[in-house]
Design a protein around this motif. Structure first.
Motif, PDB file in Angstrom:
ATOM      1  N   UNK A 159       5.989   6.285   1.710  1.00  0.00           N
ATOM      2  CA  UNK A 159       6.370   5.638   2.963  1.00  0.00           C
ATOM      3  C   UNK A 159       5.867   4.201   3.064  1.00  0.00           C
ATOM      4  N   UNK A 160       5.189   3.716   2.026  1.00  0.00           N
ATOM      5  CA  UNK A 160       4.615   2.369   2.065  1.00  0.00           C
ATOM      6  C   UNK A 160       5.703   1.319   1.817  1.00  0.00           C
ATOM      7  N   UNK A 161       5.889   0.441   2.776  1.00  0.00           N
ATOM      8  CA  UNK A 161       6.962  -0.553   2.675  1.00  0.00           C
ATOM      9  C   UNK A 161       6.484  -1.910   2.162  1.00  0.00           C
ATOM     10  N   UNK A 162       5.177  -2.119   2.056  1.00  0.00           N
ATOM     11  CA  UNK A 162       4.677  -3.423   1.613  1.00  0.00           C
ATOM     12  C   UNK A 162       4.924  -3.608   0.122  1.00  0.00           C
ATOM     13  N   UNK A 163       4.847  -4.845  -0.333  1.00  0.00           N
ATOM     14  CA  UNK A 163       5.058  -5.158  -1.736  1.00  0.00           C
ATOM     15  C   UNK A 163       4.184  -6.345  -2.139  1.00  0.00           C
ATOM     16  N   UNK A 164       3.962  -6.491  -3.431  1.00  0.00           N
ATOM     17  CA  UNK A 164       3.089  -7.542  -3.955  1.00  0.00           C
ATOM     18  C   UNK A 164       3.766  -8.897  -3.785  1.00  0.00           C
ATOM     19  N   UNK A 189       5.843  12.307  -2.939  1.00  0.00           N
ATOM     20  CA  UNK A 189       4.742  11.633  -2.266  1.00  0.00           C
ATOM     21  C   UNK A 189       4.581  10.164  -2.650  1.00  0.00           C
ATOM     22  N   UNK A 190       5.102   9.762  -3.814  1.00  0.00           N
ATOM     23  CA  UNK A 190       4.748   8.448  -4.343  1.00  0.00           C
ATOM     24  C   UNK A 190       5.960   7.653  -4.812  1.00  0.00           C
ATOM     25  N   UNK A 191       5.722   6.335  -4.946  1.00  0.00           N
ATOM     26  CA  UNK A 191       6.682   5.419  -5.541  1.00  0.00           C
ATOM     27  C   UNK A 191       5.992   4.645  -6.651  1.00  0.00           C
ATOM     28  N   UNK A 192       6.664   4.486  -7.782  1.00  0.00           N
ATOM     29  CA  UNK A 192       6.211   3.569  -8.817  1.00  0.00           C
ATOM     30  C   UNK A 192       7.010   2.289  -8.643  1.00  0.00           C
ATOM     31  N   UNK A 193       6.298   1.179  -8.359  1.00  0.00           N
ATOM     32  CA  UNK A 193       6.950  -0.096  -8.103  1.00  0.00           C
ATOM     33  C   UNK A 193       6.574  -1.115  -9.181  1.00  0.00           C
ATOM     34  N   UNK A 194       7.402  -2.153  -9.297  1.00  0.00           N
ATOM     35  CA  UNK A 194       7.064  -3.257 -10.185  1.00  0.00           C
ATOM     36  C   UNK A 194       7.374  -4.583  -9.504  1.00  0.00           C
ATOM     37  N   UNK A 195       6.622  -5.592  -9.885  1.00  0.00           N
ATOM     38  CA  UNK A 195       6.828  -6.955  -9.398  1.00  0.00           C
ATOM     39  C   UNK A 195       6.830  -7.895 -10.601  1.00  0.00           C
ATOM     40  N   UNK A 196       7.808  -8.777 -10.678  1.00  0.00           N
ATOM     41  CA  UNK A 196       7.932  -9.684 -11.810  1.00  0.00           C
ATOM     42  C   UNK A 196       7.460 -11.089 -11.473  1.00  0.00           C
ATOM     43  N   UNK A 197       7.000 -11.808 -12.506  1.00  0.00           N
ATOM     44  CA  UNK A 197       6.486 -13.161 -12.345  1.00  0.00           C
ATOM     45  C   UNK A 197       7.173 -14.102 -13.322  1.00  0.00           C
ATOM     46  N   UNK A 198       7.244 -15.370 -12.953  1.00  0.00           N
ATOM     47  CA  UNK A 198       7.967 -16.354 -13.740  1.00  0.00           C
ATOM     48  C   UNK A 198       7.248 -16.627 -15.063  1.00  0.00           C
ATOM     49  N   UNK A 199       7.958 -16.424 -16.146  1.00  0.00           N
ATOM     50  CA  UNK A 199       7.391 -16.567 -17.486  1.00  0.00           C
ATOM     51  C   UNK A 199       6.994 -18.009 -17.775  1.00  0.00           C
ATOM     52  N   UNK A 200       7.834 -18.961 -17.403  1.00  0.00           N
ATOM     53  CA  UNK A 200       7.543 -20.363 -17.670  1.00  0.00           C
ATOM     54  C   UNK A 200       6.331 -20.838 -16.880  1.00  0.00           C
ATOM     55  N   UNK A 209       3.693  12.575 -14.434  1.00  0.00           N
ATOM     56  CA  UNK A 209       3.008  11.394 -14.951  1.00  0.00           C
ATOM     57  C   UNK A 209       2.351  10.609 -13.819  1.00  0.00           C
ATOM     58  N   UNK A 210       2.925  10.651 -12.622  1.00  0.00           N
ATOM     59  CA  UNK A 210       2.278  10.020 -11.483  1.00  0.00           C
ATOM     60  C   UNK A 210       0.934  10.684 -11.199  1.00  0.00           C
ATOM     61  N   UNK A 211       0.901  12.007 -11.252  1.00  0.00           N
ATOM     62  CA  UNK A 211      -0.351  12.731 -11.046  1.00  0.00           C
ATOM     63  C   UNK A 211      -1.347  12.402 -12.158  1.00  0.00           C
ATOM     64  N   UNK A 212      -0.855  12.236 -13.379  1.00  0.00           N
ATOM     65  CA  UNK A 212      -1.718  11.879 -14.497  1.00  0.00           C
ATOM     66  C   UNK A 212      -2.333  10.492 -14.292  1.00  0.00           C
ATOM     67  N   UNK A 213      -1.534   9.560 -13.792  1.00  0.00           N
ATOM     68  CA  UNK A 213      -2.040   8.226 -13.494  1.00  0.00           C
ATOM     69  C   UNK A 213      -3.133   8.283 -12.445  1.00  0.00           C
ATOM     70  N   UNK A 214      -2.931   9.074 -11.404  1.00  0.00           N
ATOM     71  CA  UNK A 214      -3.944   9.218 -10.349  1.00  0.00           C
ATOM     72  C   UNK A 214      -5.227   9.810 -10.926  1.00  0.00           C
ATOM     73  N   UNK A 215      -5.082  10.802 -11.791  1.00  0.00           N
ATOM     74  CA  UNK A 215      -6.242  11.452 -12.403  1.00  0.00           C
ATOM     75  C   UNK A 215      -7.027  10.476 -13.275  1.00  0.00           C
TER      76      UNK A 215
END
Length: 299
Positions: free
Chosen positions: A54-59, A96-107, A288-294
């Motif tokens: 339910x988390x709507x915020x992002x990096x 229960x969870x979301x796996x999110x990603x945020x990209x950054x400018x390579x140059x 795998x999400x549970x494994x990451x938490x562990x």
């Protein structure tokens, strides 16, 4: 009697509802969990993290240990839908969870010469800030092609299999292959095919086969030899094919994008280097999400 039965039914419903609520609350993360990253300046740097469904915020930005601050590319946060579970930054979701990603400018990373290891300061669009160990992030200069290797194909599959194939344009000798992040080798199996290698796998050893079949073969049938068992140098003739096949292990929870460097000399004695890109784009199952938490939830 009917009234008593009705009250008992209400109690059962209330207990069940309370139990479900307790279980839901017990699964909530206090703060996002970031994957361990190994980025060596190859391709776009993408920051992966697990957060509540339910988390709507992002990096919005990351301040690295070397003092540089990078802001996320706008296409990763500019067009979010009303439901956070279906935003453009979501890679995987569970109950229960979301796996999110945020990209950054390579140059921009190259211009700032980012050189980071360990904890970084993460800024979110809702004003929250946290520190997290995100791994190793390094920028590098763009490589110019050496003109000796001609790309013949690259492909990947959701099963964690990928490969890169080249042909050589002149006779040469490969002296070594090295990785800037040997710890990532724990997550990968690799096979290298070249005609002069003592091969395992299918009889045609990387000949004219369909890419889809190569991606779905049993690992024992993939053409080539395990990278760690190859005796260098490798002799190659003009027109020979070389292929690096990679298989991510089922319990891998890291994110990485870097280059394995191949070094050698041509028939004329000229030295060369040839990079092989090693990268993944994590897609996590609920397990795998549970494994990451562990593994990283207590860090």
């Amino acid at each position: 009697m009917k009234g008593k039965t009705f009250i008992i039914s209400l109690l059962i419903v209330a207990i069940s509802w309370g139990g479900n609520l307790w279980f839901y609350q017990s699964k909530q993360l206090e703060e996002p969990i970031f994957l361990e990253h190994f980025y060596g300046g190859a391709g776009v740097f993408e920051l992966y993290y697990l957060t509540n469904r339910e988390e709507s915020s992002h990096v919005m930005s990351v301040e690295f240990s070397d003092g540089t601050t990078l802001h996320a590319k706008s296409d990763y946060y500019g067009f979010h839908s009303g439901n956070p579970a279906y935003g453009p930054d979501v890679q995987s979701r569970s109950m229960h969870y979301l796996l999110k990603k945020t990209g950054f400018d390579e140059q921009q990373m190259r211009e700032l010469e980012v050189d980071h290891e360990g904890e970084a300061t993460i800024h979110f669009n809702d004003g929250k800030t946290m520190t997290a160990d995100i791994g190793t992030v390094e920028s590098s200069e763009l490589r110019e092609g050496n003109g000796i290797f001609r790309s013949q194909g690259t492909s990947s599959s959701s099963n964690g299999r990928s490969f890169r194939t080249y042909t050589v344009k002149e006779d040469l000798k490969i002296d070594s292959m090295s990785s800037p992040f040997p710890e990532v080798q724990d997550d990968l199996k690799m096979k290298l095919y070249a005609p002069s290698i003592d091969l395992t796998g299918t009889p045609d050893a990387g000949g004219p086969r369909s890419y889809s079949k190569e991606l779905d073969e049993e690992w024992s049938q993939v053409a080539g030899a395990p990278l760690e068992k190859i005796d260098f140098p490798i002799e190659m003739k003009r027109g020979d094919r070389i292929r690096l096949t990679m298989q991510e292990k089922p319990d891998a929870i890291r994110a990485y994008s870097y280059e394995i460097e191949m070094t050698g000399t041509t028939e004329n004695g000229n030295p060369f280097t040839q990079p092989f890109l090693i990268s993944n784009h994590p897609q996590f199952t609920p397990e795998k999400m549970e494994l990451l938490i562990e593994r990283r939830g207590s860090q």
